[in-house]
Motif scaffolding. Structure first.
Motif, PDB file in Angstrom:
ATOM      1  N   GLU A 100       0.895  -1.153   0.000  1.00  0.00           N
ATOM      2  CA  GLU A 100       0.000   0.000   0.000  1.00  0.00           C
ATOM      3  C   GLU A 100       0.939   1.209   0.000  1.00  0.00           C
ATOM      4  O   GLU A 100       1.626   1.459   0.987  1.00  0.00           O
ATOM      5  N   VAL A 101       1.011   1.884  -1.111  1.00  0.00           N
ATOM      6  CA  VAL A 101       1.958   3.009  -1.202  1.00  0.00           C
ATOM      7  C   VAL A 101       1.434   4.026  -2.211  1.00  0.00           C
ATOM      8  O   VAL A 101       0.739   3.640  -3.162  1.00  0.00           O
ATOM      9  N   ASN A 102       1.736   5.303  -1.988  1.00  0.00           N
ATOM     10  CA  ASN A 102       1.298   6.344  -2.920  1.00  0.00           C
ATOM     11  C   ASN A 102      -0.222   6.308  -3.100  1.00  0.00           C
ATOM     12  O   ASN A 102      -0.732   6.477  -4.206  1.00  0.00           O
ATOM     13  N   ALA A 153       4.533   3.619 -12.440  1.00  0.00           N
ATOM     14  CA  ALA A 153       5.289   4.823 -12.045  1.00  0.00           C
ATOM     15  C   ALA A 153       5.610   4.790 -10.555  1.00  0.00           C
ATOM     16  O   ALA A 153       6.680   5.225 -10.126  1.00  0.00           O
ATOM     17  N   THR A 154       4.692   4.252  -9.761  1.00  0.00           N
ATOM     18  CA  THR A 154       4.945   4.154  -8.322  1.00  0.00           C
ATOM     19  C   THR A 154       6.070   3.156  -8.058  1.00  0.00           C
ATOM     20  O   THR A 154       6.967   3.417  -7.253  1.00  0.00           O
ATOM     21  N   TYR A 196       7.749  10.883  -8.974  1.00  0.00           N
ATOM     22  CA  TYR A 196       6.559  10.197  -9.487  1.00  0.00           C
ATOM     23  C   TYR A 196       5.953  10.900 -10.712  1.00  0.00           C
ATOM     24  O   TYR A 196       5.626  10.249 -11.707  1.00  0.00           O
ATOM     25  N   THR A 197       5.828  12.214 -10.637  1.00  0.00           N
ATOM     26  CA  THR A 197       5.192  12.941 -11.749  1.00  0.00           C
ATOM     27  C   THR A 197       6.021  12.777 -13.039  1.00  0.00           C
ATOM     28  O   THR A 197       5.476  12.644 -14.127  1.00  0.00           O
ATOM     29  N   LEU A 198       7.328  12.767 -12.883  1.00  0.00           N
ATOM     30  CA  LEU A 198       8.205  12.572 -14.044  1.00  0.00           C
ATOM     31  C   LEU A 198       8.136  11.125 -14.530  1.00  0.00           C
ATOM     32  O   LEU A 198       8.115  10.846 -15.737  1.00  0.00           O
ATOM     33  N   LEU A 244       7.540  10.738  -4.174  1.00  0.00           N
ATOM     34  CA  LEU A 244       6.108  10.466  -4.358  1.00  0.00           C
ATOM     35  C   LEU A 244       5.251  11.707  -4.080  1.00  0.00           C
ATOM     36  O   LEU A 244       4.085  11.753  -4.460  1.00  0.00           O
ATOM     37  N   HIS A 245       5.797  12.714  -3.419  1.00  0.00           N
ATOM     38  CA  HIS A 245       5.028  13.938  -3.183  1.00  0.00           C
ATOM     39  C   HIS A 245       4.919  14.742  -4.471  1.00  0.00           C
ATOM     40  O   HIS A 245       5.896  14.930  -5.185  1.00  0.00           O
TER      41      HIS A 245
END
Ligand code: TAP
Length: 517
Positions: A27-29, A119-120, A130-132, A355-356
């Motif tokens: 459980e992440v992001n 991506a995660t 993460y966004t990249l 991840l932020h």
């Protein structure tokens, strides 16, 4: 701990396929992610022969993510034999090129459906923001699969006008055929994207493949293996073997049934691989190696754009970017202003948990790499370059390294010559009164991967593009790679292309058929 870890026997299914593996669910992001931790051979997830494992570390908090199976030379042999059987006798060689395309399009669709999860995984495994990761690591991977899926049924030979042998006539044609079993070995900076750049062209051409991801970042490759099963890729066509370079990678380079090896990584390992390919069975090889790409910024540039692009040229993906500008030459008349603006903007870079959503700069990929960057900067200071920003590890948990700026760098210094592969800007001055001289300095390297120039003078830009000895030239932009544009270096940056139509040729052989009638 910012996520919970549970080992499980995962049993998932798409509409058509059930996939069974030992893996990990987390459980992440704000989402559930799930991926295999076993080798993928002949369509199945299996344990390594030797029982050896790789321990994977999350570079953001230095915690252990999991262990994955580590392939031995014996596992390599099994995978290569499975790939050979799939190539010689399997469904893959019997279906039409258009059906092959359908499978690859389906694979791309599945990657798209799982893009947040991919991506995660990339983010926790490699420290990618993460966004990249969504846009580049995964986004460009999906584009690559679609681009090459489109090529499957457009690979064709030629009719060649050879001399006739009177009184008879001749018909000479070429056939573009797959090579057979290919091996792919990739580095850790863009794990899924490097896999995709090579493997999409390789499969579109009709080959089968055994792939070794970097030992420190194999997780997206294993998730990709799961998606291959769901997409209906026949057993043996794709085999994924996490493992060390020395054992698994070397066994691939040495294997007598592998006929082509596509490699991305460092120049020294590229040399080792090329020797092994020659000595084992003369396998065809393509090498995408290191770089120290020059970026030349003239006084007449759009300075805002040059500052923005100059920074991205160095700091993109925390500098873990093969085409990163390893050296900036800034015209002396604008040098001080350029440096002032770069420092002002560098101070604003948000370093933090990848991840932020507000983070723009994550941790370096792994500890050994971060340590190398610290040493690199110390060496720069010792040699007399001026450290004007950064140069140190960030005071927090994780392998964070400050974006760094050096000025007053002269040509003979270590940091002027050697690749850092990190977020370190190396600035030197030049005078535009002598265009020849700056081009000579920019070319004075054994690397030739990429290059860039910022100027409003079209003639100067074109002269630069013509004279620079590098596989990629960016004019008034940087990092603008595209799936349709051929990518690859000159000199000791290697040879062979990824992406674009050229990449297909790396995975095809040309047969010439001559008929007398
Ligand atoms: P390398 O140390 O060269 O490793 C690349 C891959 O080769 C890894 O999977 C590695 O395994 C494997 N390997 C190591 N020894 C081997 C052997 N004897 N036989 C077969 N495979 C072997 O590079 P790296 O440190 O991962 O990546 C950084 C370098 O890659 C930089 O120099 C960078 O410039 C270059 N790079 C170039 C490009 C392009 S497109 N030109 C793109 C990205 C990176 P392990 O996992 O065990 O190390």
């Amino acid at each position: 701990e910012f996520y919970s870890v549970a080992v499980l026997k995962a049993r998932g299914g798409s509409d058509t396929k059930e996939v069974v593996y030992e893996g990990l669910e987390m459980e992440v992001n704000k989402m559930k992610i799930k991926f295999p931790t076993q080798l993928f051979i002949n369509g199945e997830f299996v344990n390594a022969d030797s029982g050896k494992t790789l321990t994977l570390i999350n570079p953001t908090d230095e915690s252990v993510i999991c262990k994955v199976q580590s392939a031995s030379p014996n596992d390599v042999d099994k995978a290569v034999r499975a790939a050979k059987k799939a190539f010689d006798e399997g469904e893959w060689s019997k279906i039409s090129a258009r059906e092959r395309a359908q499978i690859l399009f389906k694979l791309a669709d599945l990657m798209e459906q799982h893009k947040e999860e991919l991506a995660t995984i990339e983010s926790i495994d490699s420290g990618a923001v993460y966004t990249l990761a969504l846009k580049t690591h995964v986004g460009m991977s999906i584009d690559t699969w679609r681009y090459f899926a489109g090529w499957c049924d457009k690979i064709q030979g030629a009719t060649v006008p050879i001399n006739h042998a009177r009184p008879n006539r001749n018909l000479c044609i070429t056939r573009k055929e797959p090579i057979g079993v290919c091996a792919i070995i990739t580095p850790w900076n863009y794990p899924l994207m490097m896999l995709s750049w090579k493997m999409a062209a390789c499969l579109a051409a009709g080959n089968t493949v055994v792939m070794k991801p970097a030992a420190v970042c194999p997780l997206t490759a294993l998730k990709f293996a799961e998606l291959c099963v769901r997409a209906g890729v026949p057993p043996g066509v794709v085999n994924i073997l996490p493992g060390s370079g020395a054992a698994c990678g070397q066994a691939l380079a040495d294997h007598p049934l592998v006929r082509k090896l596509g490699f991305t990584g460092s120049t020294p390992i590229g040399q080792t691989i090329m020797k092994s390919c020659a000595a084992s069975n003369m396998k065809k090889v393509s090498l995408e190696l290191g770089g120290k790409s020059p970026l030349v910024i003239f006084e007449d540039c759009d300075l805002d754009k040059a500052v923005r692009n100059g920074m991205a040229a160095v700091f993109f993906n925390k500098g873990e970017n093969c085409i990163a500008a390893g050296r900036l030459f800034v015209e002396e008349t604008i040098h001080d202003e350029f440096v002032r603006r770069v420092i002002e903007e560098t101070e604003k870079i948000r370093i933090g948990d990848p991840l932020h959503r507000g983070t723009s700069h994550g941790p370096q990929n792994h500890k050994a790499h971060m340590d190398k960057l610290i040493e690199y900067c110390e060496r720069g200071v010792k040699e007399g370059a001026k450290l004007v920003y950064g140069g140190k590890r960030v005071d927090r948990k994780g392998y964070f390294f400050q974006p760094t700026v050096f000025t007053d760098v002269t040509d003979e210094m270590y940091i002027a010559k050697e690749e850092s592969f990190g977020p370190i800007m190396i600035i030197s001055k030049f005078s535009s009164k002598n265009l020849e001289d700056v081009i000579r300095r920019a070319n004075n390297t054994e690397y030739g991967l990429a290059s860039g120039v910022f100027t409003r003078d079209v003639s100067r830009a074109l002269q630069f593009a013509e004279r620079i000895d590098a596989g990629t030239v960016f004019v008034n932009t940087y990092n603008k790679t595209d799936v349709a544009a051929p990518f690859g270096g000159f000199k000791q940056s290697g040879f062979g292309k990824d992406l674009g139509q050229d990449a297909l040729n790396e995975y095809l052989k040309t047969k010439c058929v001559t008929i007398e009638y």
